[in-house]
Every structure is written in C-alpha cells, then in structure tokens.
Design a protein around this motif. Sequence first.
Motif, PDB file in Angstrom:
ATOM      1  N   GLY A  97     -62.517 -13.604  29.476  1.00  0.00           N
ATOM      2  CA  GLY A  97     -63.035 -14.799  28.792  1.00  0.00           C
ATOM      3  C   GLY A  97     -64.550 -14.780  28.737  1.00  0.00           C
ATOM      4  O   GLY A  97     -65.174 -13.742  28.517  1.00  0.00           O
ATOM      5  N   ARG A  98     -65.152 -15.941  28.973  1.00  0.00           N
ATOM      6  CA  ARG A  98     -66.612 -16.057  28.917  1.00  0.00           C
ATOM      7  C   ARG A  98     -67.268 -15.233  30.006  1.00  0.00           C
ATOM      8  O   ARG A  98     -66.974 -15.392  31.189  1.00  0.00           O
ATOM      9  N   ILE A  99     -68.158 -14.344  29.600  1.00  0.00           N
ATOM     10  CA  ILE A  99     -68.780 -13.433  30.559  1.00  0.00           C
ATOM     11  C   ILE A  99     -69.706 -14.177  31.524  1.00  0.00           C
ATOM     12  O   ILE A  99     -69.873 -13.765  32.673  1.00  0.00           O
ATOM     13  N   ASP A 100     -70.292 -15.307  31.101  1.00  0.00           N
ATOM     14  CA  ASP A 100     -71.154 -16.057  32.012  1.00  0.00           C
ATOM     15  C   ASP A 100     -70.335 -16.673  33.150  1.00  0.00           C
ATOM     16  O   ASP A 100     -70.750 -16.636  34.315  1.00  0.00           O
ATOM     17  N   HIS A 101     -69.145 -17.180  32.832  1.00  0.00           N
ATOM     18  CA  HIS A 101     -68.288 -17.731  33.892  1.00  0.00           C
ATOM     19  C   HIS A 101     -67.779 -16.618  34.810  1.00  0.00           C
ATOM     20  O   HIS A 101     -67.698 -16.804  36.034  1.00  0.00           O
ATOM     21  N   GLN A 102     -67.452 -15.468  34.234  1.00  0.00           N
ATOM     22  CA  GLN A 102     -67.018 -14.334  35.049  1.00  0.00           C
ATOM     23  C   GLN A 102     -68.132 -13.898  35.991  1.00  0.00           C
ATOM     24  O   GLN A 102     -67.889 -13.606  37.167  1.00  0.00           O
ATOM     25  N   GLN A 103     -69.355 -13.863  35.494  1.00  0.00           N
ATOM     26  CA  GLN A 103     -70.498 -13.461  36.323  1.00  0.00           C
ATOM     27  C   GLN A 103     -70.710 -14.445  37.473  1.00  0.00           C
ATOM     28  O   GLN A 103     -71.008 -14.046  38.599  1.00  0.00           O
ATOM     29  N   ILE A 104     -70.545 -15.744  37.185  1.00  0.00           N
ATOM     30  CA  ILE A 104     -70.655 -16.742  38.251  1.00  0.00           C
ATOM     31  C   ILE A 104     -69.590 -16.497  39.304  1.00  0.00           C
ATOM     32  O   ILE A 104     -69.857 -16.529  40.512  1.00  0.00           O
ATOM     33  N   ASN A 105     -68.345 -16.234  38.876  1.00  0.00           N
ATOM     34  CA  ASN A 105     -67.250 -16.028  39.825  1.00  0.00           C
ATOM     35  C   ASN A 105     -67.487 -14.799  40.703  1.00  0.00           C
ATOM     36  O   ASN A 105     -67.221 -14.822  41.905  1.00  0.00           O
TER      37      ASN A 105
END
Length: 198
Positions: A97-105
């Motif tokens: 999905g959204r790479i920014d949310h993945q990076q946060i996780n």
Amino acid sequence: MSVALLVASLAKQLPQVNADYIVGVDRGALVCAKSGILMDLAIGDFDSVSTAELNMINTFSKEIIRLDADKDVTDTQAALSYVEDFDEVMICGGLGGRIDHQQINIGLVKKDIRLCLWDDHHLIYAVDGDKTIKKAGYRYLSLFACEESTVDLSGVKYPLSNRKINENDLYLVSNEISDEEAFIRVNGKVLIIQSNDA
C-alpha cells in the motif's frame, strides 16, 4: 509470553499465532469482523468504512475507539499505546500500500524489539542481543543495521564473524538459513527481514 495481534488495513489473511489480545486497526477491524473474529479492541478513524461496515465491526469488538481523522500519528501508532504491556506485538496488514505508512511501520519495528511485521511473504523484526532464528518456511534472510553494530551469524549460507556494520551497509541481503534455524549475536541493533519471492 503474552502476544498481541494488530490487524491493520492491508491484511489479506491472518498469521497462525495464539494471540492473547486482538486489535483491529481501522479497516483491519473490518477484515476481522468479516472473518468472524472477535476483537478485544477496534480502533481507528474509520473514514474508509461505511455505516453498515462500522456496525459489523461494533458487533465483533468488545471495545471500539474512534479516533479523530486529524491527528499526528497513524491509526497503527495510536493502537500501539493499547498494547504496551505485551511481550510481543505482531502487526499484519502493515506492509504494501502507501509507502509512507509502510516506512513508518518499519521505523516502529526498529524502535521497539517487541514488534514484528508479517504478511504473506515477509517477517520483519529487530534484534539487539542473542536470538535463534527459525527458518519457518522463509527462503531469504536479510540484515540491515539500525545503528552501528557488531554481528555474528551462523547456520546460514554466508556466515558472519565479529562483522562491524552500519546503516550504510546494504550487502547483507538474500542470505539463506542452511537447515531449520540459524543463530545471531548482535552488539547493537539490526533489522531482520525473512522473506520469500512474491
């Protein structure tokens, strides 16, 4: 050891884990509800679900917390404050999905060694000491330094002995566990990604 399972929005299936506490995070709560899984908590701003879907979530959750859509944290970050007392927290549906949310996780996993991210092809977690790594059906084992670290790694195709690594070292990918388990000793902290091809 107490285990919490956070089911985030991108979950397609759930891991085989005996969880003591299940949290549906935003649309992940709908995934649980549609699967008939009773959640201890459903949390999120729920801006991506309909009224009927929210009613279904409510039916399958012991408690529901609605967050304001305008906030400085993601729904997953907010959910983590409700599982601080658990020894291990597995997050599924937090990759893709959204790479920014993945990076946060992934950043959350680097900070808190209790956390791991799971999906159909990956298991991601951090290690800051000694750990036996079970193959568990994954083909590849990759390491990334969270900080300057010294690593010993045995039971793999490409072992390491007293190897100093830092955040700029990107060569420790696609190793393989030789048998059913490997052993790692870390002075510092590393991110481990066990994976299979998609």
